[in-house]
Design a protein around this motif. Structure first.
Motif, short mmCIF file in Angstrom:
data_model
loop_
_atom_site.label_atom_id
_atom_site.label_comp_id
_atom_site.label_asym_id
_atom_site.label_seq_id
_atom_site.Cartn_x
_atom_site.Cartn_y
_atom_site.Cartn_z
N THR A 4 -44.45 -67.04 6.35
CA THR A 4 -44.87 -65.67 5.63
C THR A 4 -46.08 -65.62 4.99
OG1 THR A 4 -42.73 -64.87 6.42
CG2 THR A 4 -44.34 -63.27 5.21
N MET A 5 -47.19 -65.07 5.47
CA MET A 5 -48.37 -65.24 4.49
C MET A 5 -48.78 -63.56 4.32
SD MET A 5 -50.44 -68.60 5.96
CE MET A 5 -50.35 -67.68 7.64
N ILE A 6 -49.40 -63.54 3.28
CA ILE A 6 -50.29 -62.25 3.20
C ILE A 6 -51.67 -62.47 3.25
CG2 ILE A 6 -50.90 -60.46 1.57
CD1 ILE A 6 -48.32 -61.00 0.08
N ILE A 7 -52.36 -62.18 4.40
CA ILE A 7 -53.43 -62.44 5.06
C ILE A 7 -54.71 -61.53 4.11
CG2 ILE A 7 -52.55 -63.79 6.97
CD1 ILE A 7 -53.50 -61.25 8.39
N LYS A 8 -54.23 -60.23 3.86
CA LYS A 8 -54.98 -59.69 3.01
C LYS A 8 -54.20 -58.91 1.81
CE LYS A 8 -58.72 -56.11 3.19
NZ LYS A 8 -59.53 -55.22 4.05
N LYS A 53 -48.69 -61.94 7.79
CA LYS A 53 -48.51 -62.61 9.16
C LYS A 53 -47.22 -63.32 8.96
CE LYS A 53 -50.54 -66.18 11.94
NZ LYS A 53 -51.82 -67.22 12.01
N HIS A 54 -46.12 -63.43 10.04
CA HIS A 54 -45.14 -63.82 9.83
C HIS A 54 -44.48 -64.48 11.17
CE1 HIS A 54 -43.06 -60.56 11.99
NE2 HIS A 54 -43.95 -59.94 11.57
N ASP A 55 -43.56 -65.23 11.23
CA ASP A 55 -43.06 -65.93 12.30
C ASP A 55 -42.48 -64.66 13.04
OD1 ASP A 55 -40.68 -67.10 14.05
OD2 ASP A 55 -41.76 -69.02 13.24
N PHE A 56 -42.44 -64.66 14.71
CA PHE A 56 -42.31 -63.64 15.43
C PHE A 56 -40.73 -63.55 15.44
CE2 PHE A 56 -42.14 -66.92 18.13
CZ PHE A 56 -41.19 -66.63 19.19
N THR A 57 -39.90 -64.46 15.31
CA THR A 57 -38.35 -64.44 14.86
C THR A 57 -37.99 -64.05 13.80
OG1 THR A 57 -38.29 -66.67 14.11
CG2 THR A 57 -38.51 -66.46 16.64
N SER A 74 -40.09 -65.85 1.01
CA SER A 74 -40.67 -64.51 0.22
C SER A 74 -41.74 -64.88 -0.32
CB SER A 74 -39.59 -63.98 -0.95
OG SER A 74 -39.90 -63.08 -1.74
N VAL A 75 -42.83 -63.90 -0.16
CA VAL A 75 -44.18 -64.12 -0.81
C VAL A 75 -44.56 -62.87 -1.13
CG1 VAL A 75 -44.93 -65.71 0.74
CG2 VAL A 75 -45.24 -63.47 1.33
N TYR A 128 -49.35 -53.60 -9.60
CA TYR A 128 -48.58 -53.38 -8.42
C TYR A 128 -48.33 -54.73 -7.39
CZ TYR A 128 -49.32 -48.32 -9.52
OH TYR A 128 -49.04 -47.14 -9.95
N THR A 129 -46.96 -54.95 -7.19
CA THR A 129 -46.71 -56.14 -6.49
C THR A 129 -46.15 -55.87 -5.14
OG1 THR A 129 -46.18 -57.11 -8.67
CG2 THR A 129 -45.65 -58.11 -6.60
N CYS A 130 -46.87 -56.61 -3.96
CA CYS A 130 -46.36 -56.43 -2.91
C CYS A 130 -45.44 -57.55 -2.44
CB CYS A 130 -47.62 -56.24 -1.76
SG CYS A 130 -47.22 -56.66 -0.11
N ILE A 131 -44.03 -57.31 -2.28
CA ILE A 131 -43.40 -58.42 -1.89
C ILE A 131 -42.84 -58.53 -0.65
CG2 ILE A 131 -40.98 -59.68 -2.69
CD1 ILE A 131 -41.45 -58.30 -5.52
N VAL A 132 -42.86 -59.57 0.14
CA VAL A 132 -42.82 -59.52 1.65
C VAL A 132 -41.57 -60.53 1.78
CG1 VAL A 132 -43.31 -60.14 4.09
CG2 VAL A 132 -45.17 -59.28 2.19
N ASN A 133 -40.18 -60.13 2.10
CA ASN A 133 -38.94 -60.92 2.25
C ASN A 133 -38.81 -61.16 3.78
OD1 ASN A 133 -38.54 -61.12 -0.60
ND2 ASN A 133 -37.97 -59.21 -0.64
N THR A 134 -38.36 -62.53 3.99
CA THR A 134 -37.59 -62.73 5.31
C THR A 134 -36.15 -63.46 4.89
OG1 THR A 134 -38.44 -64.73 5.66
CG2 THR A 134 -39.63 -62.90 6.58
N THR A 135 -35.51 -63.60 5.66
CA THR A 135 -34.24 -64.42 5.50
C THR A 135 -34.37 -65.91 4.85
OG1 THR A 135 -34.09 -64.83 7.66
CG2 THR A 135 -32.98 -63.08 7.19
N LEU A 136 -35.73 -66.15 5.29
CA LEU A 136 -35.82 -67.63 4.73
C LEU A 136 -36.97 -67.53 3.65
CD1 LEU A 136 -36.25 -69.50 8.21
CD2 LEU A 136 -34.22 -69.14 6.77
#
Length: 1183
Positions: free
Chosen positions: A540-544, A564-568, A618-619, A608-616
């Protein structure tokens, strides 16, 4: 021989220590643990020193685990405790915990003693600590008679508590009869032994209810001592009592309260000792008597008090050091000091240590034939003694085991068998305590087992480690191998890491690492395998990422977070502010890819922090929001250093609101002269908060400060206090002093009055002084009120005066003013300029000269000369017209000037006048001059009439402006062929008195271009051009008429008309159906029928073209019926385009008329005629 034996023993020990790494670890798998045999392990037990409440049942805990489940037994005071013979004692089911029933008649004292629990199964026996059971005690105070304490003011006093001895010791505190704690201070405080110490007593210490309380926490009871009475005698009251009981001759004075240097109340003497155990809290106490009350200070001799572990309590009378160690041993000195001296006491502290573990023995799980060791290492002060037990029996008398060898604090096992399983106890003890630890040796023979679930799915992110578990157990310890795929080869190499617990690590997993992996475990008793699956996902990436923002208060800001992340994988986006949740505020709008904050306030400032979490994975990405605004206004304005002409102003800046203050603006209000009006005073840099201000006298000042940053200006601060300066003489005089006469016999003196604060005092007036310059006259002066003008009458006309205006007030005059030069009023000039001369340069330009007038006759400020000139008549025409005079002004003392824009061959007059501030003087005599001839303008018109086969008639008008005597006309003409090429040029000179000409011998049906201009003796004027066409041959014209009358031609034309009619019907039907054809589109787009062209090459109704050869004719460009072409219309005439006089458009703008025209600017053809087209021509236009 003995040395060799020792060396061999040490070598054997080292060998066995190295082999420890082969001992088995039993995974904490509940199913596995249920299946494996295991010696007992004590899991829970009561504390070693167990004080119980005598009113409640006694519970002595002993819990253990093992396979098979262990049985429990107890000893009491070293002998077997048969619980079946005591009805008050029971053991909990499946447990070794004892419950002694006290609440049903049992006595706790009967069960005091030392208890030990044993847990046993077929593989060994574990034992608990020695648990000492003691019931809590809270005895009452013994009855005692307490005598009142009578103390002299200033003496020391100790009130003894002496609480009863309880178990555990009670907590002591002092209160009064109202159960209020007695106040304590540096003078009065409670010692560690519970006594109440008075360094010196005061009269307010007198009371009868000093009560010591003892609280016994175990029994939740409080005991109190009998109240103690204290009576303090002051020196004054004691003297009065003595005086009342003695005769006058016996009276003597008791000494007043005397100050005393400190003495220590506790501890006594100069030295003492203290022993404390390692890890405990060290408490040292010094309480001193003295007047004034002594102050206590602590030092450690030869060292520093330990940082972070040292605390002072009880008004620094108690030194507290927590978690003491041997390094804290030493001499601690307390020093009590007052103004009269000091006393000290040295406490020698020794830190001892009960045993503590260095290495506690750990359980061993071995396979038959393996080796291992149990190590038991402890330390203490004094050094503890290590002893071993096997299954609770001293190892010296335990059953023999050939695989076991004891070497001090180590038991060495070699080539163990299943019968070697046992529980060993290590006991480390010294005089301050003991440690007891159980460690079992469990010898197992088990085939391999894989504990990781089959087909377990592992998901990792690309470029991160992948850990594939293969939890296993077996005895002997199995070997582990990994394969990729069902039939893959064994995995080896640097790209894999194989952990001892069976885990396969892929340090950097890639997308091609995805697949099935097989784990195989084998030992001499069997083999087993298990498959797991690995999926490698895109990271998972934060592209902007959100960016740093600076926003003004009440604005709107957005942070982007595009991922941008894995589609699954399903990501979730969380926004934080300063690492906490966003405020619960509707102004915060969280979108799919952004966070928007509306109506930003100062509280929104932060990270301000943007946190993106998936099951695998975190960015996160952060950005700072800085909210800026105008500064807050300064405050706390203060005036200091008030002087007559200056004051110092200071202030405290307000919040700069994240934008640095660049400067401060200081304004003032004059409450005396202009209340409510604020004026700029000065400004200082933003780093400065004081300023020295210059003041004017007689001003009631108030100041305010405005802070400025890049965003803007703050609100003004609150005004400072007012400061009224003293009155003084004016410092300055009026400015802009002028003397200008408004009449020939006066002098008007004006000035700019001083402003209110410039008056420097009340009674502002002005002293106006004047005298004639260059004349030996005295100054004439008047004093006028606060005005700005004074008029001096009866002056000579326009003479210079020296003028000065001085300010004064009730306290005196301003400094001497400077003088200015003014003049009395002006009058009109008296004489005209003389010797006026004119030099004509060319037909449109002349130069005029004159002599200057004497300055005395100007009678004012010379502003210049004016030249009036006008045209009298044209020399080529005798007619007069309206005379329009022109004026040129020449500034200053100039004596010549240029007259431009004259008309050629004309007669002019001029005169010159001098000008001053009052007006113009008399005019000089009129001077006449003439301009020479020039070239004429173009002829007024040229028209061509009466075209024949070989001749044309030309008529023209004379030039509007001949600009001289016409000498002749020049006519030039040349033919133009079909390609617009010009033929040879012919020139004819015509006398000036002619106005028409017939040109003969021309070619028939030919277009000619004519150039026509007039001449004077100076030269030729501008020309006028025109074009015309001779007519066709008469025979050809007659043939056209004959053809037009033939029957076949009429039939052909009827057929063409019928086809056109059919075409119109078809077009009409299509238009009604909604369709449009090209001609219709052009009709819709261009309402003017004159600009609808038609393609002539194929006769079709083509699209409109804007090319040069399709320019439409303008209505205003048609030639009049007499073929007269005016000069200004000649360039756009129909002659230029070869069109006849009669247009090819019907009056109603019908279709035929619209599309029968020819191309514009088309070369003339041999059969063209200037007349209307014949039917043949009409037919040709449609073919």
């Amino acid at each position: 021989m003995m040395k060799k034996s020792i060396s061999a023993s040490k070598a054997s020990l080292v060998l066995f220590l190295c082999q420890m790494i082969f001992a088995l670890d039993v995974p904490l798998d509940s199913k596995l643990l249920e299946e494996l045999s295991q010696p007992p392990t004590i899991t829970q037990q009561s504390p070693k020193d167990y004080i119980v409440d005598p009113r409640e049942n006694i519970v002595i805990q002993c819990e253990a685990k093992g396979k098979p489940p262990p049985s429990f037994s107890w000893t009491r005071n070293g002998t077997h405790f048969d619980i079946d013979k005591d009805a008050q004692v029971t053991m909990k089911p499946n447990s070794g915990t004892l419950v002694i029933n006290i609440m049903n008649g049992g006595k706790a004292e009967a069960y005091e003693g030392v208890y030990q629990c044993t847990a046993r199964n077929e593989r060994g026996a574990a034992i608990s600590n020695n648990i000492v059971i003691r019931p809590s005690r809270s005895p009452l105070w013994t009855k005692e008679k307490l005598e009142p304490n009578q103390v002299r003011e200033g003496d020391s006093l100790v009130l003894h508590c002496r609480p009863p001895v309880g178990l555990p010791p009670p907590i002591i505190f002092w209160m009064d009869n109202a159960f209020q704690r007695l106040p304590q201070s540096e003078r009065v405080s409670q010692g560690l032994n519970g006594d109440l110490y008075f360094s010196n007593v005061q009269p307010e210490d007198t009371r009868e209810d000093y009560i010591c309380y003892a609280r016994f926490n175990h029994t939740q009871t409080i005991q109190q001592k009998q109240p103690i009475s204290v009576k303090v005698f002051s020196m004054d009251s004691l003297n009065d009592t003595i005086a009342a009981n003695l005769s006058d001759t016996d009276i003597y004075g008791v000494k007043p309260v005397t100050e005393r240097q400190p003495i220590l109340l506790t501890p006594t003497g100069s030295t003492s000792t203290k022993v404390e155990l390692r890890g405990n809290v060290l408490l040292l106490e010094c309480i001193a008597a003295g007047l004034p009350t002594p102050v206590i200070r602590w030092i450690k001799e030869g060292g520093e008090l330990p940082a972070n572990r040292t605390f002072f309590e009880n008004f620094k009378k108690t030194l507290k050091i927590i978690d003491v160690s041997e390094a804290d041993s030493g001499n601690y000195k307390c020093i009590a000091r007052n103004i009269l001296g000091s006393a000290h006491h040295v406490i020698s502290v020794t830190v001892k240590a009960a045993p503590y573990w260095i290495t506690a023995p750990r359980n061993l799980v071995l396979s038959p034939g393996e080796d291992g060791t149990l190590i038991c290492r402890a330390n203490g002060n004094p050094k503890p003694n290590i002893s071993w037990l096997a299954n609770g029996v001293p190892i010296a008398i335990a059953p023999e085991d050939p695989s076991r060898k004891v070497d001090g604090d180590t038991i060495i096992f070699s080539h163990v068998q299943e019968r070697s399983s046992a529980v060993y106890q290590c006991n480390a003890s010294n005089e301050y305590g003991y440690l007891l630890a159980n460690a079992f040796v469990n010898v197992l023979a088990e085939p391999p087992r894989i504990l990781t679930p089959a087909n377990k799915l592992y998901q990792v992110i690309a470029d991160s480690p992948a850990l594939l578990d293969c939890a296993y157990f077996g005895s002997p310890k199995p070997e582990i191998e990994w394969f990729k795929g069902v039939k893959g080869s064994i995995l080896r190499g640097d790209e894999y890491v194989f952990h001892d617990n069976g885990t396969l690590e892929i340090p950097v997993a890639q997308k091609d690492s995805t697949g099935t992996y097989t784990c195989v475990a084998r030992n001499e008793l069997g083999k087993i395998q298990n498959e797991v699956r690995l999926e490698v996902k895109d990271p998972t990436m934060i592209i902007k990422q959100p960016e740093y923002k600076v926003i003004q208060r009440y604005g709107q800001v957005s942070f982007e977070c595009i991922i941008k992340h894995d589609f699954t994988l399903l990501p979730t986006v969380i926004w934080l502010k300063d690492n906490d949740e966003l405020p619960d505020d509707e102004r915060f709008l969280v979108g799919k890819d952004n966070l928007t904050i509306m109506n930003v306030t100062d509280k929104d400032d932060g990270t301000y922090t943007c946190i993106v979490n998936t099951t695998l994975d975190s960015v996160s990405a952060s950005a700072v929001l800085t909210v800026v605004a105008q500064p807050n206004p300064p405050f706390d304005l203060e005036l200091t250093g008030q002087l007559e002409r200056s004051v110092e102003l200071s202030w405290i800046p307000g919040d700069e609101n994240n934008s640095p203050i660049t400067n401060f603006v200081i304004e003032y209000e004059d409450g005396l002269h202009e209340p409510g009006v604020w004026h700029y005073q000065t400004e200082v840099p933003g780093t400065q908060t004081t300023v020295q201000l210059k003041l004017s006298p007689y001003v009631n000042y108030s100041f305010r400060v405005i802070a400025v940053n890049e965003i803007g200006r703050s609100q003004p601060s609150e005004p400072s206090e007012q400061y009224l300066t003293k009155s003084a003489n004016p410092d300055e005089n009026p400015s802009n002093v002028q003397g200008i006469g408004s009449e020939p016999d006066n002098l008007v003196i004006t000035w700019e009055s001083l402003k209110g604060f410039q008056s420097n005092g009340p009674g502002l007036q002005y002293k106006v002084s004047w005298r004639q310059k260059d004349v030996d006259d005295e100054w004439t002066s008047v004093i006028v009120a606060n005005v700005s003008k004074y008029i001096v009458s009866g002056t000579p006309t326009f003479v210079p005066y020296e003028i000065k205006v001085q300010a004064l007030n009730d306290l005196g005059y301003a400094p001497e003013p400077s003088e200015v030069i003014g003049h009395s009023g002006e009058d009109l000039p008296m004489v005209a300029p003389g010797n006026v001369q004119v030099h004509v340069i060319n037909s449109t330009l002349a130069k005029v000269h004159w002599d200057p007038v004497p300055l005395k006759t100007v009678r004012g400020h010379l502003q210049g000369y004016k030249v009036y000139y006008w045209k009298v008549q044209s020399l080529s025409r005798r007619s007069r017209r309206h005379v329009e005079k022109k004026i040129l002004t020449f500034r200053g003392n100039k004596t010549f000037g240029m007259l431009p824009g004259l008309e050629p061959f004309s007669s002019y007059k001029l005169n010159v006048r001098v000008v001053n501030g009052k007006g113009e003087g008399p005019a000089s005599p009129d001077k006449v001059f003439k301009t020479p001839e020039g070239v004429p303008s173009s002829p007024s018109f040229l028209k061509i009439t009466n075209p024949t086969l070989d001749s044309l008639t030309l008529e023209w008008g004379s030039p509007t402006h001949p600009n001289g005597v016409l000498t002749s006309y020049i006519l030039k003409f040349q033919p133009i062929n079909n390609t617009h090429e010009l033929g040879p040029l012919v020139e004819i000179r015509i006398p000036a008195n002619e106005s028409s000409l017939i040109l003969k011998n021309l070619n028939y049906s030919t277009r000619y271009k004519f150039y026509f201009n007039a001449q004077t003796s100076v030269g030729s004027g501008s020309q006028i051009t025109e074009e015309a066409v001779t007519i066709m041959d008469e025979a050809m014209a007659s043939r056209q008429v004959d053809i037009a009358t033939q029957g076949w031609f009429i039939g052909l034309m009827c057929a063409v008309a019928l086809l056109i009619l059919i075409l119109l019907i078809v077009c009409f039907i299509r238009r009604n159906k909604g369709g449009k054809y090209p001609v219709k589109e052009k009709e819709d787009a261009h309402a003017d029928p004159e600009i609808q062209p038609m393609k002539e090459d194929d006769g079709t109704f083509g699209e409109y073209s804007d090319a040069e050869d399709h320019k439409p004719l303008k209505k205003g460009s048609r030639t009049p019926s007499d073929r007269t072409v005016k000069k200004e219309d000649s360039d756009d005439s129909l002659v230029d385009y070869g069109e006849g006089v009669n247009g090819q458009f019907n009056e109603d703008g019908s279709f035929i008329g619209q599309y029968s025209g020819k191309k514009e600017k088309e070369p003339a053809e041999g059969n063209e005629s200037s007349e209307a087209p014949s039917p043949v021509n009409a037919m040709n236009s449609f073919v």
